[in-house]
Scaffold this motif. Structure first.
Motif, PDB file in Angstrom:
ATOM      1  N   GLY A 120     -10.430 -36.861-110.409  1.00 16.62           N
ATOM      2  CA  GLY A 120      -9.046 -36.608-110.031  1.00 16.62           C
ATOM      3  C   GLY A 120      -8.867 -36.057-108.641  1.00 16.62           C
ATOM      4  N   CYS A 121      -9.739 -36.453-107.687  1.00 16.69           N
ATOM      5  CA  CYS A 121      -9.674 -35.874-106.356  1.00 16.69           C
ATOM      6  C   CYS A 121      -8.562 -36.471-105.500  1.00 16.69           C
ATOM      7  CB  CYS A 121     -11.014 -36.045-105.651  1.00 16.69           C
ATOM      8  SG  CYS A 121     -11.392 -37.756-105.264  1.00 16.69           S
ATOM      9  N   THR A 122      -7.998 -37.634-105.900  1.00 15.37           N
ATOM     10  CA  THR A 122      -6.930 -38.353-105.196  1.00 15.37           C
ATOM     11  C   THR A 122      -7.347 -38.892-103.827  1.00 15.37           C
ATOM     12  OG1 THR A 122      -5.899 -36.488-104.078  1.00 15.37           O
ATOM     13  CG2 THR A 122      -5.161 -36.946-106.319  1.00 15.37           C
ATOM     14  N   SER A 123      -8.654 -39.009-103.568  1.00 13.45           N
ATOM     15  CA  SER A 123      -9.081 -39.639-102.307  1.00 13.45           C
ATOM     16  C   SER A 123      -8.570 -41.074-102.233  1.00 13.45           C
ATOM     17  CB  SER A 123     -10.595 -39.668-102.222  1.00 13.45           C
ATOM     18  OG  SER A 123     -11.088 -38.376-102.181  1.00 13.45           O
ATOM     19  N   CYS A 124      -8.614 -41.742-103.380  1.00 10.59           N
ATOM     20  CA  CYS A 124      -8.206 -43.148-103.404  1.00 10.59           C
ATOM     21  C   CYS A 124      -6.727 -43.280-103.072  1.00 10.59           C
ATOM     22  CB  CYS A 124      -8.510 -43.766-104.755  1.00 10.59           C
ATOM     23  SG  CYS A 124      -8.020 -42.723-106.135  1.00 10.59           S
ATOM     24  N   ALA A 125      -5.909 -42.453-103.682  1.00  7.97           N
ATOM     25  CA  ALA A 125      -4.472 -42.538-103.446  1.00  7.97           C
ATOM     26  C   ALA A 125      -4.154 -42.258-101.988  1.00  7.97           C
ATOM     27  CB  ALA A 125      -3.736 -41.557-104.347  1.00  7.97           C
ATOM     28  N   ARG A 126      -4.902 -41.351-101.370  1.00  4.52           N
ATOM     29  CA  ARG A 126      -4.640 -41.030 -99.958  1.00  4.52           C
ATOM     30  C   ARG A 126      -5.164 -42.136 -99.047  1.00  4.52           C
ATOM     31  NH1 ARG A 126      -7.621 -36.479 -99.367  1.00  4.52           N
ATOM     32  NH2 ARG A 126      -7.759 -35.939-101.571  1.00  4.52           N
ATOM     33  N   ALA A 127      -6.246 -42.846 -99.499  1.00  3.82           N
ATOM     34  CA  ALA A 127      -6.768 -43.932 -98.662  1.00  3.82           C
ATOM     35  C   ALA A 127      -5.905 -45.184 -98.740  1.00  3.82           C
ATOM     36  CB  ALA A 127      -8.192 -44.263 -99.097  1.00  3.82           C
ATOM     37  N   CYS A 128      -5.123 -45.296 -99.810  1.00  2.75           N
ATOM     38  CA  CYS A 128      -4.406 -46.560-100.064  1.00  2.75           C
ATOM     39  C   CYS A 128      -3.351 -46.806 -98.980  1.00  2.75           C
ATOM     40  CB  CYS A 128      -3.748 -46.527-101.432  1.00  2.75           C
ATOM     41  SG  CYS A 128      -2.937 -48.073-101.832  1.00  2.75           S
ATOM     42  N   PRO A 129      -3.418 -47.941 -98.266  1.00  8.36           N
ATOM     43  CA  PRO A 129      -2.443 -48.208 -97.210  1.00  8.36           C
ATOM     44  C   PRO A 129      -1.075 -48.618 -97.743  1.00  8.36           C
ATOM     45  CG  PRO A 129      -3.975 -50.027 -97.363  1.00  8.36           C
ATOM     46  CD  PRO A 129      -4.434 -48.987 -98.340  1.00  8.36           C
ATOM     47  N   VAL A 130      -0.996 -49.045 -98.992  1.00  8.46           N
ATOM     48  CA  VAL A 130       0.301 -49.483 -99.526  1.00  8.46           C
ATOM     49  C   VAL A 130       0.816 -48.536-100.610  1.00  8.46           C
ATOM     50  CG1 VAL A 130       0.034 -51.907 -98.969  1.00  8.46           C
ATOM     51  CG2 VAL A 130      -0.865 -51.040-101.113  1.00  8.46           C
ATOM     52  N   CYS A 160      -3.213 -54.634-102.097  1.00 10.65           N
ATOM     53  CA  CYS A 160      -3.579 -55.668-101.122  1.00 10.65           C
ATOM     54  C   CYS A 160      -5.082 -55.930-101.134  1.00 10.65           C
ATOM     55  CB  CYS A 160      -3.097 -55.303 -99.734  1.00 10.65           C
ATOM     56  SG  CYS A 160      -3.889 -53.849 -99.066  1.00 10.65           S
ATOM     57  N   PHE A 161      -5.806 -55.356-102.062  1.00 16.22           N
ATOM     58  CA  PHE A 161      -7.232 -55.633-102.260  1.00 16.22           C
ATOM     59  C   PHE A 161      -8.054 -55.392-100.982  1.00 16.22           C
ATOM     60  CE2 PHE A 161      -4.752 -58.185-105.149  1.00 16.22           C
ATOM     61  CZ  PHE A 161      -5.243 -57.747-106.354  1.00 16.22           C
ATOM     62  N   CYS A 162      -7.700 -54.296-100.267  1.00 12.66           N
ATOM     63  CA  CYS A 162      -8.436 -53.983 -99.050  1.00 12.66           C
ATOM     64  C   CYS A 162      -9.745 -53.291 -99.367  1.00 12.66           C
ATOM     65  CB  CYS A 162      -7.590 -53.098 -98.149  1.00 12.66           C
ATOM     66  SG  CYS A 162      -7.119 -51.548 -98.921  1.00 12.66           S
ATOM     67  N   GLY A 163      -9.838 -52.643-100.546  1.00 10.05           N
ATOM     68  CA  GLY A 163     -11.089 -51.994-100.925  1.00 10.05           C
ATOM     69  C   GLY A 163     -11.277 -50.601-100.362  1.00 10.05           C
ATOM     70  N   LEU A 164     -10.277 -50.047 -99.642  1.00  5.54           N
ATOM     71  CA  LEU A 164     -10.430 -48.707 -99.063  1.00  5.54           C
ATOM     72  C   LEU A 164     -10.544 -47.643-100.148  1.00  5.54           C
ATOM     73  CD1 LEU A 164      -7.894 -48.878 -96.109  1.00  5.54           C
ATOM     74  CD2 LEU A 164     -10.369 -49.037 -96.023  1.00  5.54           C
ATOM     75  N   CYS A 165      -9.850 -47.843-101.288  1.00  5.89           N
ATOM     76  CA  CYS A 165      -9.873 -46.843-102.363  1.00  5.89           C
ATOM     77  C   CYS A 165     -11.264 -46.738-102.969  1.00  5.89           C
ATOM     78  CB  CYS A 165      -8.844 -47.204-103.421  1.00  5.89           C
ATOM     79  SG  CYS A 165      -8.947 -48.919-103.972  1.00  5.89           S
ATOM     80  N   ALA A 166     -11.862 -47.932-103.241  1.00  3.92           N
ATOM     81  CA  ALA A 166     -13.190 -47.918-103.848  1.00  3.92           C
ATOM     82  C   ALA A 166     -14.215 -47.304-102.894  1.00  3.92           C
ATOM     83  CB  ALA A 166     -13.603 -49.336-104.235  1.00  3.92           C
ATOM     84  N   ALA A 167     -14.024 -47.534-101.577  1.00  4.05           N
ATOM     85  CA  ALA A 167     -14.941 -46.950-100.605  1.00  4.05           C
ATOM     86  C   ALA A 167     -14.775 -45.443-100.527  1.00  4.05           C
ATOM     87  CB  ALA A 167     -14.698 -47.581 -99.231  1.00  4.05           C
ATOM     88  N   ALA A 168     -13.526 -44.964-100.735  1.00  4.21           N
ATOM     89  CA  ALA A 168     -13.268 -43.528-100.608  1.00  4.21           C
ATOM     90  C   ALA A 168     -13.728 -42.747-101.822  1.00  4.21           C
ATOM     91  CB  ALA A 168     -11.777 -43.306-100.369  1.00  4.21           C
ATOM     92  N   CYS A 169     -13.913 -43.419-102.954  1.00  4.06           N
ATOM     93  CA  CYS A 169     -14.181 -42.712-104.209  1.00  4.06           C
ATOM     94  C   CYS A 169     -15.528 -42.003-104.135  1.00  4.06           C
ATOM     95  CB  CYS A 169     -14.181 -43.699-105.373  1.00  4.06           C
ATOM     96  SG  CYS A 169     -14.342 -42.885-106.972  1.00  4.06           S
ATOM     97  N   PRO A 170     -15.561 -40.668-104.303  1.00  4.97           N
ATOM     98  CA  PRO A 170     -16.829 -39.924-104.194  1.00  4.97           C
ATOM     99  C   PRO A 170     -17.712 -40.085-105.419  1.00  4.97           C
ATOM    100  CG  PRO A 170     -15.046 -38.429-104.716  1.00  4.97           C
ATOM    101  CD  PRO A 170     -14.421 -39.786-104.563  1.00  4.97           C
ATOM    102  N   THR A 171     -17.125 -40.462-106.568  1.00  4.16           N
ATOM    103  CA  THR A 171     -17.933 -40.509-107.802  1.00  4.16           C
ATOM    104  C   THR A 171     -18.170 -41.939-108.282  1.00  4.16           C
ATOM    105  OG1 THR A 171     -15.903 -40.292-109.068  1.00  4.16           O
ATOM    106  CG2 THR A 171     -17.118 -38.275-108.580  1.00  4.16           C
ATOM    107  N   GLU A 172     -17.733 -42.916-107.503  1.00  2.21           N
ATOM    108  CA  GLU A 172     -17.851 -44.326-107.882  1.00  2.21           C
ATOM    109  C   GLU A 172     -17.192 -44.609-109.221  1.00  2.21           C
ATOM    110  OE1 GLU A 172     -21.795 -45.761-107.555  1.00  2.21           O
ATOM    111  OE2 GLU A 172     -21.871 -45.470-105.400  1.00  2.21           O
ATOM    112  N   ALA A 173     -16.072 -43.944-109.469  1.00  2.00           N
ATOM    113  CA  ALA A 173     -15.324 -44.217-110.696  1.00  2.00           C
ATOM    114  C   ALA A 173     -14.463 -45.454-110.540  1.00  2.00           C
ATOM    115  CB  ALA A 173     -14.444 -43.022-111.043  1.00  2.00           C
ATOM    116  N   LEU A 174     -14.020 -45.723-109.307  1.00  2.00           N
ATOM    117  CA  LEU A 174     -13.126 -46.843-109.049  1.00  2.00           C
ATOM    118  C   LEU A 174     -13.933 -47.985-108.440  1.00  2.00           C
ATOM    119  CD1 LEU A 174     -10.133 -47.563-109.214  1.00  2.00           C
ATOM    120  CD2 LEU A 174      -9.887 -46.796-106.864  1.00  2.00           C
TER     121      LEU A 174
END
Lengths: 184, 353
Positions: free
Chosen positions: A66-76, A117-131
């Motif tokens: 629940g760190c929200t890195s993905c939500a903050r990385a998401c461009p859309v 938009c399937f940019c993949g930034l969220c998966a790259a930002a995830c620290p625990t590889e949950a996404l």
């Protein structure tokens, strides 16, 4: 003499083109009959969709901290996360699947694939590889609302209970702080 | 040619001459409709294969029902006549263009036992009647009240009228060599093995070899001219969709557009059949007297003609559209002088024979 050259050039280039199309007339087709043929499993290794292609995302809520890195990385801004703090003496004693202590309850984790938009930034930002990106690419729906995926496994009752526990703890802490202040 | 009217006589002997005439007139129509379906399917598939694609695959097995589905689609569409159109002419044009290509079938012999008409000036009639397409296209384009349609019609007239001349020179050369305008006689004078075809200089011994280059060049000129007369790519300036929307057919829809569509494919067949008759020996077997019965002749004729239709499709999906000035250059400055030279050579070959 350019007159003769024009004529020979005209027929020569036309013949080259005709030879080319004739060659392709008998060469194998490259079309993949998609709904009948799975482009991941049923076609040659050269033509298949790459394994690392970015398709639909999948979240493992047991690993997500629940760190929200993905939500903050998401461009859309298509990821919406809502978390509730885990109190110190929680009766469940929750852990993440890697064994570490869970700090945040994942009350809400929604991805809207109508916006993604399937940019993949969220998966790259995830620290625990949950996404992670999966190989699922055909998930069209008739209703756009069906593209809003809910990944949180908590029921509304559990969320309400955890919120109440947190509120109680905050209240208790506030009361303790007030008592300590009055002692001083 | 007592056998030319074999089917006519067969029917006329058991019924009346009127019924026989009607049936003989309808037989080519019964051929055109399935042929058009096959040609549309072939065009779709060949164009797709040349681009390494599959073409229609969903309508029926291997998309075999696609042309039928397209015909039904066209039949369902609304038949619109624009306000600015000249209504009588607008409505006559699609019929007239089909009449032009259908009338040419009157002199096309499918076999030595069947030709709707054994006209003595058959090849002249075919040339003349297929020019009716110019009038129909001009009529359709001008009466549409649309600038794209009018421009397409202008181009069509310039193109078809120009390319009639090299085509006519080729026909003239063959008429000189065969010494007749009768299509059946032209075909009979090419009987025997395939080296007796006019493509290879007609009848004669080894001394005819000097005329072969001229007849081959004449055949190429006639083939390219017939492409231009059918408005096929690379001469589809008439309906060049990137420039003129759809040319003369811009305002047409539904059944009327289907008539133009059908006429285009019928025209392709007529052009291919004329090449077969003039240069490839018509219905005569390429193997001399082997396999030369009436039914085999029908098969030979259809095989030869469909090969030319395939060639037309092949050219269409290979070559890009040429420019208007190039179109006129090719016709007036290249084909015309060369066809004159070839005609003189062919006439000389006839004289020294």
């Amino acid at each position: 003499m350019s007159y003769i050259k024009n004529i020979t050039d005209g027929f020569g280039t036309a013949a080259t083109g005709m030879k080319f199309t004739l060659k392709h007339l008998f060469s194998p087709n490259v079309t993949v009959q998609y709904p009948n043929t799975n482009p991941y499993t049923e076609i040659s290794a050269v033509d298949k969709i790459p394994d690392r292609a970015r398709n639909r995302l999948l979240l493992d809520p047991d690993i997500c901290n629940g760190c929200t890195s993905c939500a903050r990385a998401c461009p859309v801004d298509c990821i919406e996360i809502d978390t509730v703090k885990v109190i110190a003496n929680d009766p469940d004693q929750p852990t993440l699947s890697d064994g570490t202590k869970r700090r945040l309850w994942l009350a809400k984790y929604d991805i809207n694939f109508a916006q993604c938009c399937f940019c993949g930034l969220c998966a790259a930002a995830c620290p625990t590889e949950a996404l992670k990106h999966t190989t699922v690419f055909d998930y069209c729906t008739y209703d756009v609302n069906d593209l809003l995926y809910h990944f949180s496994t908590m029921t509304p009752e559990q969320i309400a209970e955890k919120k109440k526990l947190l509120a109680d703890e905050v209240k208790a802490k506030a009361a303790a702080a007030a008592a300590a202040k009055s002692e001083n | 040619m007592e056998t030319t009217y074999y089917i006519y006589n067969l029917i006329a002997n058991s019924t009346t001459e009127l019924i026989a005439a009607v049936i003989v007139a309808i037989i080519p129509l019964l051929f055109i409709l399935p042929y058009a379906l096959v040609a549309i399917y072939g065009e779709l598939k060949i164009s797709a294969f040349m681009q390494d694609k599959l073409g229609p695959m969903r309508t029926g097995p291997y998309g075999l029902l696609q042309p039928i589905a397209e015909v039904f689609k066209l039949l369902q569409k609304e038949d619109i006549t624009p306000d600015a159109a000249d209504k009588p002419l607008f409505n006559i044009a699609p019929v007239l263009i089909f009449v032009g290509s259908y009338a040419a079938f009157a002199v096309i012999p499918f076999s030595s036992y069947f030709a709707p008409s054994g006209l003595n000036v058959g090849i002249f009639f075919a040339m003349a009647i297929s020019s009716l397409a110019v009038i129909a296209i001009m009529m359709g384009g001008w009466s549409s009240g649309n600038k794209f349609a009018l421009l397409g019609a202008f181009r069509s007239v310039a193109q078809i009228v120009s390319y009639e001349i090299p085509a006519a020179m080729a026909v003239l050369g063959i008429a000189a060599m065969a010494n007749t305008l009768n299509i059946n006689t032209i075909i009979e004078s090419q009987s025997g093995w395939f080296w007796n075809w006019f493509l290879f200089g007609g009848q004669g011994g080894i001394e005819k070899i000097w005329v072969i280059p001229f007849t081959v060049v004449m055949c190429v000129i006639y083939f390219i001219s017939s492409l231009a007369e059918c408005n096929r790519t690379p001469f589809d300036l008439v309906e060049g969709e990137s420039e003129l929307v759809a040319g003369y057919a811009t305002e047409y829809s539904g059944m009327k557009y289907a008539m133009f569509y059908l006429a285009e494919y019928a025209n392709m067949f007529v052009a291919a059949a004329l090449i077969t008759i003039l240069f490839l020996g018509g219905w005569s077997s390429p193997l001399g007297d082997i396999l030369n019965g009436p039914i085999w002749q029908l098969a030979w004729f259809v095989i030869k003609t469909m090969s030319i239709v395939f060639l037309q499709i092949w050219v269409r999906w290979t070559l890009p559209r040429i420019r208007v000035d190039q179109l006129m250059f090719v016709c007036w400055k290249v084909f015309l002088p060369i066809s004159f030279v070839c005609f003189l050579a062919m006439a000389l070959a006839r004289m020294v024979q």
